[in-house]
Design a protein around this motif. Structure first.
Motif, PDB file in Angstrom:
ATOM      1  N   SER A  85     -28.709 -15.608   8.176  1.00 48.90           N
ATOM      2  CA  SER A  85     -28.955 -16.245   6.902  1.00 48.90           C
ATOM      3  C   SER A  85     -27.708 -17.070   6.608  1.00 48.90           C
ATOM      4  O   SER A  85     -26.654 -16.517   6.280  1.00 48.90           O
ATOM      5  CB  SER A  85     -29.164 -15.209   5.796  1.00 48.90           C
ATOM      6  OG  SER A  85     -29.101 -15.878   4.548  1.00 48.90           O
ATOM      7  N   GLY A 137     -30.252 -21.461   3.832  1.00 47.31           N
ATOM      8  CA  GLY A 137     -30.365 -21.999   5.186  1.00 47.31           C
ATOM      9  C   GLY A 137     -30.422 -20.839   6.153  1.00 47.31           C
ATOM     10  O   GLY A 137     -30.098 -19.695   5.801  1.00 47.31           O
ATOM     11  N   THR A 168     -25.667 -11.911  10.265  1.00 46.24           N
ATOM     12  CA  THR A 168     -25.347 -12.454   8.945  1.00 46.24           C
ATOM     13  C   THR A 168     -24.106 -11.802   8.328  1.00 46.24           C
ATOM     14  O   THR A 168     -23.222 -12.493   7.826  1.00 46.24           O
ATOM     15  CB  THR A 168     -26.544 -12.259   7.986  1.00 46.24           C
ATOM     16  OG1 THR A 168     -27.670 -12.941   8.523  1.00 46.24           O
ATOM     17  CG2 THR A 168     -26.241 -12.799   6.598  1.00 46.24           C
ATOM     18  N   LEU A 169     -24.038 -10.462   8.342  1.00 45.33           N
ATOM     19  CA  LEU A 169     -22.952  -9.793   7.620  1.00 45.33           C
ATOM     20  C   LEU A 169     -21.621  -9.869   8.370  1.00 45.33           C
ATOM     21  O   LEU A 169     -20.559  -9.824   7.756  1.00 45.33           O
ATOM     22  CB  LEU A 169     -23.306  -8.326   7.337  1.00 45.33           C
ATOM     23  CG  LEU A 169     -23.957  -8.079   5.969  1.00 45.33           C
ATOM     24  CD1 LEU A 169     -25.291  -8.786   5.848  1.00 45.33           C
ATOM     25  CD2 LEU A 169     -24.108  -6.600   5.698  1.00 45.33           C
ATOM     26  N   TYR A 186     -32.234  -5.293   6.891  1.00 42.43           N
ATOM     27  CA  TYR A 186     -32.440  -6.057   5.660  1.00 42.43           C
ATOM     28  C   TYR A 186     -33.907  -5.920   5.223  1.00 42.43           C
ATOM     29  O   TYR A 186     -34.813  -5.987   6.052  1.00 42.43           O
ATOM     30  CB  TYR A 186     -32.092  -7.522   5.952  1.00 42.43           C
ATOM     31  CG  TYR A 186     -32.396  -8.475   4.838  1.00 42.43           C
ATOM     32  CD1 TYR A 186     -31.709  -8.419   3.640  1.00 42.43           C
ATOM     33  CD2 TYR A 186     -33.386  -9.442   4.993  1.00 42.43           C
ATOM     34  CE1 TYR A 186     -32.003  -9.302   2.621  1.00 42.43           C
ATOM     35  CE2 TYR A 186     -33.678 -10.332   3.978  1.00 42.43           C
ATOM     36  CZ  TYR A 186     -32.983 -10.256   2.791  1.00 42.43           C
ATOM     37  OH  TYR A 186     -33.267 -11.121   1.790  1.00 42.43           O
ATOM     38  N   SER A 233     -27.364 -18.875   4.179  1.00 44.92           N
ATOM     39  CA  SER A 233     -27.207 -18.849   2.720  1.00 44.92           C
ATOM     40  C   SER A 233     -26.021 -17.980   2.302  1.00 44.92           C
ATOM     41  O   SER A 233     -25.529 -18.097   1.189  1.00 44.92           O
ATOM     42  CB  SER A 233     -28.457 -18.260   2.064  1.00 44.92           C
ATOM     43  OG  SER A 233     -29.631 -18.570   2.764  1.00 44.92           O
ATOM     44  N   LYS A 234     -25.582 -17.091   3.192  1.00 44.33           N
ATOM     45  CA  LYS A 234     -24.577 -16.090   2.842  1.00 44.33           C
ATOM     46  C   LYS A 234     -23.192 -16.608   3.217  1.00 44.33           C
ATOM     47  O   LYS A 234     -22.718 -17.567   2.649  1.00 44.33           O
ATOM     48  CB  LYS A 234     -24.922 -14.765   3.529  1.00 44.33           C
ATOM     49  CG  LYS A 234     -26.408 -14.364   3.407  1.00 44.33           C
ATOM     50  CD  LYS A 234     -26.814 -13.942   2.024  1.00 44.33           C
ATOM     51  CE  LYS A 234     -28.311 -13.697   1.861  1.00 44.33           C
ATOM     52  NZ  LYS A 234     -28.911 -12.767   2.790  1.00 44.33           N
ATOM     53  N   ASN A 260     -27.396  -4.446   6.855  1.00 40.83           N
ATOM     54  CA  ASN A 260     -27.379  -4.703   5.407  1.00 40.83           C
ATOM     55  C   ASN A 260     -28.188  -3.596   4.750  1.00 40.83           C
ATOM     56  O   ASN A 260     -29.399  -3.534   4.930  1.00 40.83           O
ATOM     57  CB  ASN A 260     -28.006  -6.086   5.159  1.00 40.83           C
ATOM     58  CG  ASN A 260     -28.045  -6.465   3.696  1.00 40.83           C
ATOM     59  OD1 ASN A 260     -27.662  -5.707   2.817  1.00 40.83           O
ATOM     60  ND2 ASN A 260     -28.547  -7.660   3.411  1.00 40.83           N
ATOM     61  N   THR A 309     -36.597  -8.518   6.340  1.00 37.60           N
ATOM     62  CA  THR A 309     -37.005  -8.413   7.740  1.00 37.60           C
ATOM     63  C   THR A 309     -37.938  -7.222   7.916  1.00 37.60           C
ATOM     64  O   THR A 309     -38.950  -7.306   8.616  1.00 37.60           O
ATOM     65  CB  THR A 309     -35.761  -8.237   8.634  1.00 37.60           C
ATOM     66  OG1 THR A 309     -34.879  -9.333   8.388  1.00 37.60           O
ATOM     67  CG2 THR A 309     -36.147  -8.214  10.095  1.00 37.60           C
ATOM     68  N   SER A 313     -34.174 -21.143   5.780  1.00 40.85           N
ATOM     69  CA  SER A 313     -33.630 -19.913   5.186  1.00 40.85           C
ATOM     70  C   SER A 313     -33.402 -18.890   6.287  1.00 40.85           C
ATOM     71  O   SER A 313     -33.873 -19.063   7.420  1.00 40.85           O
ATOM     72  CB  SER A 313     -34.618 -19.333   4.155  1.00 40.85           C
ATOM     73  OG  SER A 313     -35.785 -18.860   4.820  1.00 40.85           O
ATOM     74  N   GLY A 314     -32.729 -17.807   5.939  1.00 44.70           N
ATOM     75  CA  GLY A 314     -32.542 -16.720   6.894  1.00 44.70           C
ATOM     76  C   GLY A 314     -33.865 -16.079   7.268  1.00 44.70           C
ATOM     77  O   GLY A 314     -34.081 -15.717   8.428  1.00 44.70           O
ATOM     78  N   GLN A 315     -34.750 -15.937   6.292  1.00 42.16           N
ATOM     79  CA  GLN A 315     -36.081 -15.386   6.600  1.00 42.16           C
ATOM     80  C   GLN A 315     -36.785 -16.257   7.623  1.00 42.16           C
ATOM     81  O   GLN A 315     -37.446 -15.753   8.534  1.00 42.16           O
ATOM     82  CB  GLN A 315     -36.941 -15.320   5.333  1.00 42.16           C
ATOM     83  CG  GLN A 315     -36.720 -14.107   4.466  1.00 42.16           C
ATOM     84  CD  GLN A 315     -37.020 -12.794   5.171  1.00 42.16           C
ATOM     85  OE1 GLN A 315     -36.137 -11.957   5.293  1.00 42.16           O
ATOM     86  NE2 GLN A 315     -38.236 -12.600   5.637  1.00 42.16           N
ATOM     87  N   ASP A 358     -29.271 -10.056  14.284  1.00 41.68           N
ATOM     88  CA  ASP A 358     -28.991 -10.702  12.995  1.00 41.68           C
ATOM     89  C   ASP A 358     -27.504 -10.486  12.699  1.00 41.68           C
ATOM     90  O   ASP A 358     -27.060  -9.360  12.455  1.00 41.68           O
ATOM     91  CB  ASP A 358     -29.874 -10.081  11.907  1.00 41.68           C
ATOM     92  CG  ASP A 358     -29.708 -10.776  10.551  1.00 41.68           C
ATOM     93  OD1 ASP A 358     -28.622 -11.319  10.292  1.00 41.68           O
ATOM     94  OD2 ASP A 358     -30.663 -10.742   9.747  1.00 41.68           O
ATOM     95  N   ILE A 395     -25.359 -12.090  -1.262  1.00 42.81           N
ATOM     96  CA  ILE A 395     -24.149 -11.553  -0.621  1.00 42.81           C
ATOM     97  C   ILE A 395     -23.394 -12.707   0.039  1.00 42.81           C
ATOM     98  O   ILE A 395     -23.934 -13.801   0.189  1.00 42.81           O
ATOM     99  CB  ILE A 395     -24.476 -10.488   0.456  1.00 42.81           C
ATOM    100  CG1 ILE A 395     -25.451 -11.057   1.496  1.00 42.81           C
ATOM    101  CG2 ILE A 395     -25.015  -9.213  -0.162  1.00 42.81           C
ATOM    102  CD1 ILE A 395     -25.647 -10.189   2.711  1.00 42.81           C
ATOM    103  N   GLU A 433     -29.312  -5.531  13.489  1.00 42.99           N
ATOM    104  CA  GLU A 433     -28.280  -6.249  12.735  1.00 42.99           C
ATOM    105  C   GLU A 433     -26.922  -5.744  13.206  1.00 42.99           C
ATOM    106  O   GLU A 433     -26.708  -4.532  13.290  1.00 42.99           O
ATOM    107  CB  GLU A 433     -28.469  -6.017  11.226  1.00 42.99           C
ATOM    108  CG  GLU A 433     -29.769  -6.633  10.736  1.00 42.99           C
ATOM    109  CD  GLU A 433     -30.112  -6.336   9.273  1.00 42.99           C
ATOM    110  OE1 GLU A 433     -29.284  -5.733   8.564  1.00 42.99           O
ATOM    111  OE2 GLU A 433     -31.226  -6.710   8.870  1.00 42.99           O
TER     112      GLU A 433
HETATM  113  C1  LIG Z   1     -30.208 -12.529   3.216  1.00 45.34           C
HETATM  114  C2  LIG Z   1     -30.499 -12.027   4.563  1.00 45.34           C
HETATM  115  C3  LIG Z   1     -31.597 -12.518   5.292  1.00 45.34           C
HETATM  116  C4  LIG Z   1     -32.550 -13.525   4.713  1.00 45.34           C
HETATM  117  O1  LIG Z   1     -31.905 -14.733   4.457  1.00 45.34           O
HETATM  118  P1  LIG Z   1     -32.358 -15.809   3.334  1.00 45.34           P
HETATM  119  O2  LIG Z   1     -31.454 -16.944   3.582  1.00 45.34           O
HETATM  120  O3  LIG Z   1     -32.198 -15.155   2.010  1.00 45.34           O
HETATM  121  O4  LIG Z   1     -33.801 -16.125   3.617  1.00 45.34           O
HETATM  122  C5  LIG Z   1     -31.794 -12.044   6.575  1.00 45.34           C
HETATM  123  N1  LIG Z   1     -30.978 -11.113   7.106  1.00 45.34           N
HETATM  124  C6  LIG Z   1     -29.929 -10.608   6.438  1.00 45.34           C
HETATM  125  C7  LIG Z   1     -29.065  -9.577   7.088  1.00 45.34           C
HETATM  126  C8  LIG Z   1     -29.657 -11.037   5.149  1.00 45.34           C
HETATM  127  O5  LIG Z   1     -28.613 -10.519   4.478  1.00 45.34           O
END
Ligand SMILES: *Cc1c(COP(=O)(O)O)cnc(C)c1O
Length: 460
Positions: free
Chosen positions: A212, A225, A192-193, A117, A214-215, A165, A120, A91-93, A190, A377, A161
């Motif tokens: 993350s 993931g 992710t976004l 986030y 997952s996004k 987020n 975090t 996961s992202g975490q 990070d 997201i 980040e």
């Molecule tokens: C969702 C998110 C995470 C955590 O990711 P998961 O896959 O939900 O564990 C970490 N950082 C950011 C910026 C996120 O949006």
């Protein structure tokens, strides 16, 4: 080098030390897609293979220490981010946790932007302190001098980040990287976004990138993931004293991680020592599904980001709306940084605040029909969430205000739906919000009262 869209469907990093993951069972069939090696472990075909794996980490033996399907996705993400190597986790975490545990130990500190986030932030405030790792926070992440002042002798990581987020208050990545490197420290970003389509932090000096998956990387919202990508620039001479676990001889007196892996020592340590011991191993099936998502990343993100900009501009003129936190608006304090770091689009996750407070936010969420109410997201579907009563419920009102979360604030994640349909749906939400706020519908007073039909005319 080929273009991004070509790489997202073809890239196999030239950098793998994880075998040949796309290889078919020799001589029989050649699957076009990466095969899913859904297996706990792999047979040793020769006696020496077993020793080679346990001694030098060669080949695949057990999925907690490596899997060919997962390795294929790792290589593709490393190639898109411009890193030398990547580690895929559950996961992202897990990605944030593993990345930090590879760099900090008890008695040391993490220096993070305060716009973060929530998961975090909770990790830094509640979990890591129980292991003796404390955090300091920088309120004005756009000011490199604020980072410089907050560094202490115990600091080992700077963390931020690339698009926070969800407030979109952008940091000056390259300037913070310079501050980190002047002290021999690692900058972890990070991403992710932003996704590597909009921004590749390593090109601006980041040492480690986390996601993350997952996004946006997955995009389909079916699996979780996470991934850690490394720039491969660990410098034992400059930073070895700060990270003794990377330069000290092994427990049995063998060569250090840095001696074995050079600039890639940070990620090698995560792969050998952190991830397999703490154990956030992803299912190879989930890695495969993220890999499928990545193949359309640029198409989705370009469209989502373009729609988000149109929507942010439209919301900013609506009478029901007090403010919109989107770095692509020239009213945003982050607009100059967005022009520099996000020229191809400013992302599709942002907040806006309704005039009518919590009752208006509730009415909005209950009125929309296309936009889904959920905590996620980066999905192909548009999503909405009320942070005050959900993700940020554990913060005090002052702490919420500090990150731009008020009773009337909503977070949007814009999907790939047709823009006119989204505008029509958001207008439905705003009209309900206006009624809930007690006022009559006063949208006729707006400077710009474009509705869905105007967007239908504009879009072919
Ligand atoms: C969702 C998110 C995470 C955590 O990711 P998961 O896959 O939900 O564990 C970490 N950082 C950011 C910026 C996120 O949006």
């Amino acid at each position: 080098m080929t273009g991004f869209a070509t790489r997202q469907v073809h890239a196999r990093a030239a950098t793998s030390d994880g075998g040949a993951p796309d290889a078919a069972p020799s001589g029989r069939v050649t699957p076009r897609a990466t095969p899913v090696y859904l297996t706990a472990g792999f047979e040793f075909e020769q006696w020496e293979q077993a020793g080679g794996h346990f001694g030098a980490g060669e080949g695949f033996a057990y999925t907690r220490t490596g899997n060919p399907t997962t390795a294929a996705v790792e290589q593709r993400i490393a190639a898109l981010e411009g890193g030398t190597d990547a580690l895929f986790v559950a996961s992202g975490q897990a990605a944030v946790t593993v990345a930090l545990l590879g760099l900090v130990a008890a008695g040391q500190r993490v220096l993070a932007a305060s716009s973060l986030y929530e998961g975090t932030r909770g990790l830094l405030l509640e979990n890591l302190p129980r292991l003796g790792i404390e955090a300091d926070f920088v309120d004005d992440a756009a000011d490199p001098a604020a980072w410089e002042r907050a560094i202490r002798p115990e600091t080992r990581v700077l963390f931020l980040e690339s698009i926070p987020n969800a407030r979109n208050d952008l940091p000056d990545l390259a300037a913070v990287a310079d501050v980190a490197h002047a002290h021999g420290l690692a900058l972890v970003v990070d991403n992710t976004l932003a996704t590597p389509y909009l921004l590749r932090p390593i090109e601006h000096g980041a040492d480690v990138v986390v996601h993350s998956a997952s996004k946006f990387l997955a995009g389909h919202g079916s699996v979780l993931g996470g991934v850690v990508v490394d720039s491969g620039t660990f410098d034992a001479a400059a930073s070895g004293a700060l990270y003794p676990h990377l330069v000290a001889p092994s427990r049995t007196g063998g060569p250090s991680v840095a001696e074995r892996h050079g600039g890639r020592a940070r990620l090698a340590y995560l792969r050998e020592t952190v991830a397999p011991r703490f154990g956030p191993t992803p299912s190879p099936l989930n890695a495969f599904l993220v890999g499928q998502g990545i193949e359309t990343l640029s198409l989705r993100v370009a469209r989502q980001s373009a729609s988000a900009l149109e929507i942010a501009r439209w919301l900013a003129f609506r009478p029901e709306v007090v403010s919109v936190d989107y770095s692509g608006l020239d009213s945003s304090p982050s607009y100059a940084l967005a022009k520099r770091y996000l020229p191809d689009g400013q992302g599709s996750v942002f907040t806006f605040t309704l005039r009518g407070g919590a009752p208006a936010a509730r009415a909005f969420v209950e009125a929309v029909e296309v936009v889904t109410h959920m905590t996620h997201i980066g999905d192909v579907r548009s999503l909405v969430l009320h942070p005050e009563s959900t993700s940020h419920v554990l913060r005090t009102p002052d702490e919420r205000a500090a990150v731009g979360v008020y009773p009337g604030t909503l977070r949007l994640s814009i999907g790939v739906e047709d823009l006119p349909d989204l505008i029509e749906d958001l207008e439905r939400g705003l009209l309900a919000a206006g009624r809930a706020a007690g006022g009559a519908d006063d949208s006729s007073e707006a400077d710009d009262t474009r509705g869905a039909d105007d967007f239908r005319k504009e879009t072919p």
